[in-house]
Design a protein around this motif. Structure first.
Motif, short mmCIF file in Angstrom:
data_model
loop_
_atom_site.label_atom_id
_atom_site.label_comp_id
_atom_site.label_asym_id
_atom_site.label_seq_id
_atom_site.Cartn_x
_atom_site.Cartn_y
_atom_site.Cartn_z
N GLY A 142 -8.76 -35.98 3.71
CA GLY A 142 -7.58 -36.56 3.05
C GLY A 142 -7.60 -38.07 3.07
O GLY A 142 -8.66 -38.70 3.11
N HIS A 143 -6.41 -38.66 3.06
CA HIS A 143 -6.26 -40.12 3.01
C HIS A 143 -6.64 -40.71 4.36
O HIS A 143 -6.14 -40.28 5.40
N ILE A 144 -7.52 -41.69 4.36
CA ILE A 144 -8.10 -42.19 5.61
C ILE A 144 -8.12 -43.71 5.67
O ILE A 144 -8.00 -44.39 4.66
N GLY A 145 -8.30 -44.22 6.90
CA GLY A 145 -8.54 -45.64 7.11
C GLY A 145 -10.03 -45.91 7.27
O GLY A 145 -10.87 -45.08 6.90
N GLU A 146 -10.35 -47.05 7.86
CA GLU A 146 -11.74 -47.52 7.92
C GLU A 146 -12.46 -47.15 9.21
O GLU A 146 -13.68 -46.99 9.23
N LEU A 147 -11.71 -47.09 10.33
CA LEU A 147 -12.37 -46.97 11.63
C LEU A 147 -12.69 -45.53 12.00
O LEU A 147 -11.94 -44.61 11.66
N THR A 148 -13.77 -45.36 12.74
CA THR A 148 -14.09 -44.02 13.25
C THR A 148 -13.16 -43.69 14.42
O THR A 148 -12.62 -44.59 15.08
N THR A 149 -13.04 -42.42 14.69
CA THR A 149 -12.24 -41.96 15.83
C THR A 149 -12.76 -42.58 17.13
O THR A 149 -11.98 -43.05 17.97
N MET A 150 -14.08 -42.60 17.27
CA MET A 150 -14.73 -43.14 18.48
C MET A 150 -14.35 -44.60 18.71
O MET A 150 -14.16 -45.03 19.85
N ALA A 151 -14.24 -45.39 17.65
CA ALA A 151 -13.89 -46.81 17.80
C ALA A 151 -12.38 -47.01 17.88
O ALA A 151 -11.89 -47.85 18.64
N THR A 217 -19.21 -34.25 2.65
CA THR A 217 -17.95 -34.90 2.24
C THR A 217 -18.26 -36.27 1.67
O THR A 217 -19.31 -36.86 1.94
N ILE A 218 -17.32 -36.77 0.88
CA ILE A 218 -17.48 -38.09 0.25
C ILE A 218 -16.08 -38.70 0.13
O ILE A 218 -15.09 -37.96 0.10
N VAL A 219 -16.02 -40.03 0.05
CA VAL A 219 -14.72 -40.69 -0.08
C VAL A 219 -14.52 -41.13 -1.53
O VAL A 219 -15.34 -41.86 -2.07
N THR A 220 -13.45 -40.66 -2.13
CA THR A 220 -13.07 -41.13 -3.46
C THR A 220 -11.89 -42.08 -3.31
O THR A 220 -11.22 -42.09 -2.26
N GLY A 221 -11.64 -42.86 -4.33
CA GLY A 221 -10.40 -43.64 -4.37
C GLY A 221 -10.46 -45.00 -3.69
O GLY A 221 -9.46 -45.71 -3.66
N ARG A 222 -11.59 -45.37 -3.13
CA ARG A 222 -11.67 -46.69 -2.49
C ARG A 222 -11.33 -47.79 -3.49
O ARG A 222 -10.63 -48.73 -3.16
N ALA A 223 -11.83 -47.62 -4.73
CA ALA A 223 -11.64 -48.66 -5.76
C ALA A 223 -10.16 -48.86 -6.09
O ALA A 223 -9.77 -49.95 -6.51
N VAL A 224 -9.34 -47.83 -5.89
CA VAL A 224 -7.91 -47.98 -6.22
C VAL A 224 -7.07 -48.12 -4.95
O VAL A 224 -5.85 -47.99 -4.98
N GLY A 225 -7.73 -48.41 -3.83
CA GLY A 225 -6.99 -48.67 -2.59
C GLY A 225 -6.41 -47.42 -1.95
O GLY A 225 -5.49 -47.51 -1.13
N MET A 226 -6.94 -46.25 -2.32
CA MET A 226 -6.43 -45.01 -1.73
C MET A 226 -7.63 -44.11 -1.38
O MET A 226 -7.91 -43.14 -2.08
#
Ligand code: TUI
Length: 310
Positions: A142-151, A217-226
């Motif tokens: 789903g909607h995510i931030g930048e950092l890994t759980t480990m960090a 898995t892949i991340v979509t929506g980075r270009a639109v800030g989501m």
């Protein structure tokens, strides 16, 4: 400091991920009955749907459960009121800043647990009166931030004094132990519950999780800030190609409009958005919720005691 189980009145230090447009009364009650904190996800639904699910959940369990509010939902303010009216015990929030709602929730005796993806947001939430935070890494679905759980988790743990619950990348007891090793007091899981008997999604969705490999898995929506993590399919290939070729926000939104519902309800393998985390590759079969939760915790202390670091 009370531990998470005492704070929430549950058996296992586990809360269910929000899972917009997926987690209904049946899933929330199954998690609650299995000893975790079940959640009804308000997702993109309206306040009266949420009220109905809260009432339905009460018929299915006598255990505590909560509601997750996705703050970009245009009905969020109304849902925030319904939670108070219906005397819900716990609220978790995602995809925004819940600070404006926290005073009224606390006044009503509701336990408030925002999901955050950065240290700054965790600190703001503690100052705003949150009882705990879920620190969600970018491994999550789903909607995510930048950092890994480990960090993320240890950095949040070092900066707040409220309990931190780890999310993103937890699907078995190794993940649970890792979360606790990082200083978390509990875990939030979503993806592993997608492949449960009680999860109300299309069988194609469950099978897609089960069939996924580590890199699927892949991340979509980075270009639109989501940024949104989903399982790869024709839809994600078209989306990322269009984004790379400079499609407008409107064009991209048109493509994804309704795509989560197409995945959840119709199992549309071509045009659905199958939100899921990177741990999909660990999940191999569909099990009852109770078995999933028991297996996450069975033998964890033994496993911990057998860890040999030096
Ligand atoms: O919220 C989530 N995960 C979600 S929400 C969702 S529904 C959706 N559907 C279609 C498109 C987009 C979303 C699916 N998955 N996780 C918790 C989370 N919250 N991750 C990141 C954040 C977050 C982001 C920004 C929390 C706070 C925040 O603050 C912004 C601000 O106002 O400062």
């Amino acid at each position: 400091m009370k531990n998470i189980c005492e704070l929430l009145g549950i058996k296992y230090p586990l809360i269910q991920g929000g899972m917009a447009n997926i987690a209904d009364a049946r899933l929330a009650a199954a998690v609650a009955n299995a000893g975790g904190l079940g959640l009804i996800s308000a997702g993109g639904c309206d306040a009266e749907w949420v009220r109905g699910e809260i009432r339905r959940c009460r018929e299915l369990t006598d255990k505590p459960f909560g509601v997750n509010i996705m703050l970009m939902n245009p009905h969020a303010a109304e849902i925030a009121r319904v939670i108070i009216e219906e005397e819900v015990k716990v609220v978790t929030t995602g995809a925004g800043n819940p600070a404006p709602y926290i005073p009224a929730w606390k006044e009503a005796g509701i336990i408030v647990i925002p999901v955050i993806a950065s240290v700054a947001m965790a600190v703001r939430m503690e100052r705003s009166g949150a009882h705990a935070v879920v620190a969600e890494g970018t491994e999550a679905g789903g909607h995510i931030g930048e950092l890994t759980t480990m960090a993320l988790v240890p950095q949040v743990v070092d900066k707040v004094s409220i309990p931190v619950i780890a999310a993103g990348g937890v699907a078995d007891k190794r993940g649970v132990l890792a979360a606790f090793a990082l200083g978390a007091k509990g875990v939030q899981v979503g993806t592993v519950l997608l492949a449960s008997e009680e999860c109300p999604i299309h069988d194609n969705y469950k099978n897609k999780v089960i069939d996924a490999r580590d890199t699927d898995t892949i991340v979509t929506g980075r270009a639109v800030g989501m940024p949104v993590r989903v399982l790869k399919n024709p839809m994600t290939r078209i989306y990322n190609k269009m984004a790379a070729e400079g499609a407008t926000v409107e064009e991209l939104e048109k493509l994804t409009l309704g795509s989560l519902r197409r995945a959840v309800l119709e199992g549309d393998l071509e045009r659905g958005s199958f939100m899921a985390g990177q741990v999909s590759g660990l999940i191999k079969n569909i099990r009852p919720v109770k078995k999933i939760i028991e297996e996450l915790f069975s033998g964890v202390n033994e496993y911990k005691n057998n860890l040999e670091v030096l």
